[in-house]
Design an enzyme around this catalytic site. Structure first.
Site, PDB file in Angstrom:
ATOM      1  N   ASP A 117      -6.806   4.137  27.631  1.00 55.81           N
ATOM      2  CA  ASP A 117      -6.387   5.494  27.969  1.00 55.81           C
ATOM      3  C   ASP A 117      -7.596   6.426  28.084  1.00 55.81           C
ATOM      4  O   ASP A 117      -8.418   6.510  27.176  1.00 55.81           O
ATOM      5  CB  ASP A 117      -5.442   5.998  26.881  1.00 55.81           C
ATOM      6  CG  ASP A 117      -4.463   7.036  27.374  1.00 55.81           C
ATOM      7  OD1 ASP A 117      -4.871   7.895  28.173  1.00 55.81           O
ATOM      8  OD2 ASP A 117      -3.289   6.998  26.958  1.00 55.81           O
ATOM      9  N   THR A 124      -1.143  10.203  31.908  1.00 61.63           N
ATOM     10  CA  THR A 124      -0.892   8.928  31.236  1.00 61.63           C
ATOM     11  C   THR A 124       0.327   8.191  31.778  1.00 61.63           C
ATOM     12  O   THR A 124       0.246   6.996  32.107  1.00 61.63           O
ATOM     13  CB  THR A 124      -0.720   9.154  29.725  1.00 61.63           C
ATOM     14  OG1 THR A 124      -1.948   9.675  29.204  1.00 61.63           O
ATOM     15  CG2 THR A 124      -0.384   7.860  29.005  1.00 61.63           C
ATOM     16  N   ASN A 163       3.904  13.284  32.707  1.00 61.26           N
ATOM     17  CA  ASN A 163       4.369  12.895  31.374  1.00 61.26           C
ATOM     18  C   ASN A 163       5.714  13.547  31.076  1.00 61.26           C
ATOM     19  O   ASN A 163       6.616  12.927  30.521  1.00 61.26           O
ATOM     20  CB  ASN A 163       3.348  13.300  30.311  1.00 61.26           C
ATOM     21  CG  ASN A 163       2.044  12.542  30.432  1.00 61.26           C
ATOM     22  OD1 ASN A 163       2.002  11.433  30.953  1.00 61.26           O
ATOM     23  ND2 ASN A 163       0.966  13.140  29.947  1.00 61.26           N
ATOM     24  N   LYS A 218       1.132   5.131  21.999  1.00 60.52           N
ATOM     25  CA  LYS A 218       2.007   6.047  22.728  1.00 60.52           C
ATOM     26  C   LYS A 218       3.244   5.305  23.225  1.00 60.52           C
ATOM     27  O   LYS A 218       3.132   4.210  23.791  1.00 60.52           O
ATOM     28  CB  LYS A 218       1.283   6.651  23.934  1.00 60.52           C
ATOM     29  CG  LYS A 218       0.120   7.556  23.592  1.00 60.52           C
ATOM     30  CD  LYS A 218      -0.499   8.117  24.870  1.00 60.52           C
ATOM     31  CE  LYS A 218      -1.676   9.013  24.584  1.00 60.52           C
ATOM     32  NZ  LYS A 218      -2.283   9.556  25.828  1.00 60.52           N
ATOM     33  N   ARG A 234       5.074   5.976  25.845  1.00 56.57           N
ATOM     34  CA  ARG A 234       5.032   5.782  27.294  1.00 56.57           C
ATOM     35  C   ARG A 234       4.035   4.693  27.689  1.00 56.57           C
ATOM     36  O   ARG A 234       4.213   4.009  28.698  1.00 56.57           O
ATOM     37  CB  ARG A 234       4.708   7.095  28.008  1.00 56.57           C
ATOM     38  CG  ARG A 234       3.429   7.796  27.581  1.00 56.57           C
ATOM     39  CD  ARG A 234       3.350   9.189  28.191  1.00 56.57           C
ATOM     40  NE  ARG A 234       2.126   9.927  27.857  1.00 56.57           N
ATOM     41  CZ  ARG A 234       1.975  10.706  26.800  1.00 56.57           C
ATOM     42  NH1 ARG A 234       2.982  10.829  25.937  1.00 56.57           N
ATOM     43  NH2 ARG A 234       0.849  11.360  26.584  1.00 56.57           N
ATOM     44  N   ASP A 276      -8.010   8.308  24.445  1.00 56.44           N
ATOM     45  CA  ASP A 276      -7.513   9.535  25.074  1.00 56.44           C
ATOM     46  C   ASP A 276      -7.473  10.676  24.066  1.00 56.44           C
ATOM     47  O   ASP A 276      -7.930  11.790  24.342  1.00 56.44           O
ATOM     48  CB  ASP A 276      -6.119   9.295  25.654  1.00 56.44           C
ATOM     49  CG  ASP A 276      -5.575  10.510  26.391  1.00 56.44           C
ATOM     50  OD1 ASP A 276      -6.138  10.868  27.442  1.00 56.44           O
ATOM     51  OD2 ASP A 276      -4.594  11.109  25.912  1.00 56.44           O
ATOM     52  N   ASP A 286      -5.725   4.412  32.712  1.00 56.44           N
ATOM     53  CA  ASP A 286      -4.606   5.157  33.305  1.00 56.44           C
ATOM     54  C   ASP A 286      -5.080   6.433  33.991  1.00 56.44           C
ATOM     55  O   ASP A 286      -4.333   7.076  34.711  1.00 56.44           O
ATOM     56  CB  ASP A 286      -3.553   5.487  32.249  1.00 56.44           C
ATOM     57  CG  ASP A 286      -4.126   6.275  31.080  1.00 56.44           C
ATOM     58  OD1 ASP A 286      -5.361   6.336  30.939  1.00 56.44           O
ATOM     59  OD2 ASP A 286      -3.332   6.828  30.288  1.00 56.44           O
ATOM     60  N   HIS A 287      -6.357   6.795  33.779  1.00 55.70           N
ATOM     61  CA  HIS A 287      -6.992   7.955  34.407  1.00 55.70           C
ATOM     62  C   HIS A 287      -8.371   8.089  33.797  1.00 55.70           C
ATOM     63  O   HIS A 287      -8.686   7.442  32.783  1.00 55.70           O
ATOM     64  CB  HIS A 287      -6.199   9.248  34.186  1.00 55.70           C
ATOM     65  CG  HIS A 287      -5.845   9.509  32.744  1.00 55.70           C
ATOM     66  ND1 HIS A 287      -6.773   9.904  31.804  1.00 55.70           N
ATOM     67  CD2 HIS A 287      -4.668   9.395  32.072  1.00 55.70           C
ATOM     68  CE1 HIS A 287      -6.188  10.041  30.634  1.00 55.70           C
ATOM     69  NE2 HIS A 287      -4.907   9.727  30.757  1.00 55.70           N
ATOM     70  N   HIS A 297      -7.633  15.861  31.930  1.00 55.53           N
ATOM     71  CA  HIS A 297      -7.585  15.101  33.185  1.00 55.53           C
ATOM     72  C   HIS A 297      -6.352  15.533  33.957  1.00 55.53           C
ATOM     73  O   HIS A 297      -5.572  16.356  33.490  1.00 55.53           O
ATOM     74  CB  HIS A 297      -7.524  13.602  32.863  1.00 55.53           C
ATOM     75  CG  HIS A 297      -6.475  13.281  31.825  1.00 55.53           C
ATOM     76  ND1 HIS A 297      -5.155  13.059  32.140  1.00 55.53           N
ATOM     77  CD2 HIS A 297      -6.565  13.195  30.470  1.00 55.53           C
ATOM     78  CE1 HIS A 297      -4.475  12.845  31.024  1.00 55.53           C
ATOM     79  NE2 HIS A 297      -5.305  12.917  29.998  1.00 55.53           N
TER      80      HIS A 297
END
Length: 551
Positions: A41, A82, A103, A164, A166, A308, A355-356, A490
């Site tokens: 992340d 994310t 999100n 997380k 998600r 993250d 994821d970014h 981000h």
């Protein structure tokens, strides 16, 4: 006679099963026993190169040296958050098709903000908290793990793991055997929901009472000599958040004493120990679920979320982020070693991506004379609504403003007999004149046009006709919306947010590298080709044939 028929049927079924496995192996001899999809992340590509000389030989370096490194891999849509990131990696498509546009987002049909994986129709497992009421019910497409389950007639397992929810749920898809995420606060447990099962497996319960989470509530200090951390900024500066109860955002951090003022076990998430805990749990899952032990390919998705949290708190140029990656390198080495032992070298395929990315803290960039800044959301919302009222003398024409999207109230617009296209253009013109706004797009433009490159293309690929707003705007480079002037974030379509690592490793993968551009939506189709299975049902990416030994 009945006995003979029964024996014959059993024999035929056994032969058919044997033949299916034999033919499958003949057609695709490079099929691994286990596919491991790793998402780090908020990992920028340059974390791979920046900290390279401090990494050991068994983590990131092993993946690069023995696998295939794609150096110019990018996300091809906006927003780079994310949930869309995890969904896009594993579905092989963008929010335009898989529907995870952020999100959280404003649902104009329910007239409320919704979270990407909440599900009131399921119950929590492992906790009574609402944190367990989650499922992939809002994901509109299949994942590569779903397609593997379908191909193997549900014989191949899928397990999703992340701090997380998600990050665990979206990669594993709709048909997963289980997804597990971490519930901190006073509990410090891995939990799930009744979407997947009615009771947590014994191995999960055993892990939760093992004291592993508690063992990480200890001091966090630099793992190497902090004086050698020359790849990051000063330890004490004005650009980092830190923790409640500690005056400076500087090493060391005593997690046991800081826990009370920082969410107790939730504090682990904002330290590298959250990633270590994730690796421990993933290793327990490989053993507990007996992944990779039969002829049917299994899937394990692992998202390392702590990087993250650390980035948001301390920023991409902090010594804390450097230390987090040096420690993650050791966690990856531990995971790879476990895979070698439990599944066997040469029996599994692993890919690692993000994821970014993440941008530098604007206050830091300003201090070194690079254009940057902050966008004041509440002020913008107020000025836009004020403009609309002065122009049309009507309240409630705008229903919501969120995620850089403006949602219209169609009912009020119709009652006021306002032309919707003209209204779109008026709003777009106002926003484009607003300070720190770079570009603006209307629903009419995105539905009728076809953009093939640049920011316009990224906006369109992130635009879902049913779920997205009516006017979408993009901020200037290095300008962010944030509640504080410390830490990184981000979400943009600029390279600092789109450029992500991508490494393939293991069975069926060539050794090598390329600087040719690839996109995250290409990952799932590549795994489909490796396994000889169908692409995810909404996939828009293309297989990266150069990474495969046989294609």
């Amino acid at each position: 006679m009945k006995y003979s028929i029964k024996v014959l049927l059993i024999s035929l079924l056994s032969f058919a099963s044997f033949a299916q496995v034999k033919v499958d192996k003949t057609i695709n001899p490079d099929k691994p026993k286990l596919v491991v999809g790793v998402v780090v992340d908020q990992m920028r590509y340059d974390y791979l190169t920046r900290f390279w000389n401090k990494y050991g030989n068994e983590g990131f370096k092993r993946l690069v040296n023995e696998g295939f490194n794609l150096k110019n891999n990018h996300f091809n849509y906006i927003p780079t958050y994310t949930a869309p990131g995890h969904a896009s990696v594993f579905t092989g498509t963008t929010p335009e098709n898989h529907g995870i546009i952020s999100n959280s987002w404003y649902n104009k049909f329910e007239e409320q903000y919704i979270y990407c994986v909440t599900d009131e129709n399921v119950q929590a497992l492992g906790t009574i908290a609402s944190a367990g009421k989650m499922s992939p019910n809002r994901l509109m497409a299949t994942t590569i793990a779903d397609e593997n389950r379908l191909f193997t007639q549900m014989r191949g397992k899928t397990i999703g793991i992340a701090l997380k929810d998600r990050g665990a749920i979206l990669p594993a898809g709709h048909t997963a055997n289980a997804a597990y995420w971490f519930h901190g606060q006073e509990e410090g447990k891995w939990i799930s929901s009744t979407y997947y099962m009615q009771e947590l497996p014994k191995w999960v319960k055993d892990f939760n009472i093992s004291g592993t989470a508690l063992s990480y509530m200890k001091p966090w200090d630099a793992i190497q000599d902090i004086e050698t951390y020359l790849e990051s900024g000063l330890d004490e500066n004005l650009f980092e958040g830190g923790f409640s109860g500690k005056k400076t955002a500087t090493f060391p951090y005593d997690l046991e004493s800081l826990g009370k003022d920082n969410g107790n076990y939730d504090l682990l998430k904002i330290t590298p120990y959250g990633n270590s805990l994730t690796a421990d749990f993933a290793i327990a899952a490989i053993k507990g679920e007996e992944l990779g032990k039969d002829e049917f390919t299994d899937f394990l998705t692992v998202s390392f979320s702590s990087t993250d949290y650390v980035g948001h708190n301390f920023g991409v140029n902090s010594k804390e982020i450097e230390d987090a990656y040096l420690r993650l390198d050791l966690d990856l080495a531990k995971l790879l070693s476990s895979l070698d032992t439990q599944v066997g070298k040469g029996n599994y395929t692993l890919f690692l991506t993000s994821d970014h990315g993440g941008g530098d803290v604007p206050t830091y960039l300003t201090s070194v004379k690079i254009p940057s800044g902050y966008f004041d959301d509440p002020e913008f919302d107020s000025k836009l609504k004020e403009f609309v009222f002065e122009k049309y003398k009507k309240e409630n024409l705008i229903e919501s403003i969120s995620n850089y999207q403006v949602f219209f109230n169609y009912r009020t617009i119709e009652e006021a007999k306002i032309d919707r296209t003209a209204f779109e253009n008026e709003i777009a013109h106002f926003i484009l004149q607003y300070p720190k706004v770079n570009k603006v797009f209307t629903r009419s433009q995105l539905e009728s046009g076809n953009y093939s490159e640049g920011i316009s293309s990224l906006v369109q690929k992130g635009f879902n006709q049913k779920r997205s707003g009516d006017v979408i705007f993009v901020l200037d480079p290095a300008v962010i919306s944030y509640t504080t002037t410390t830490g990184s974030t981000h979400g943009s379509g600029f390279s600092y947010d789109t450029h992500a690592p991508l490494i393939f490793f293991g069975k069926g993968i060539k050794h090598g590298s390329t600087a040719k551009k690839s996109e995250v939506v290409d990952i799932a189709p590549t795994i489909s080709v490796l396994l000889g299975i169908a692409f995810p049902n909404s996939a828009t990416g293309n297989p990266l044939v150069e990474v495969l030994e046989k294609n």
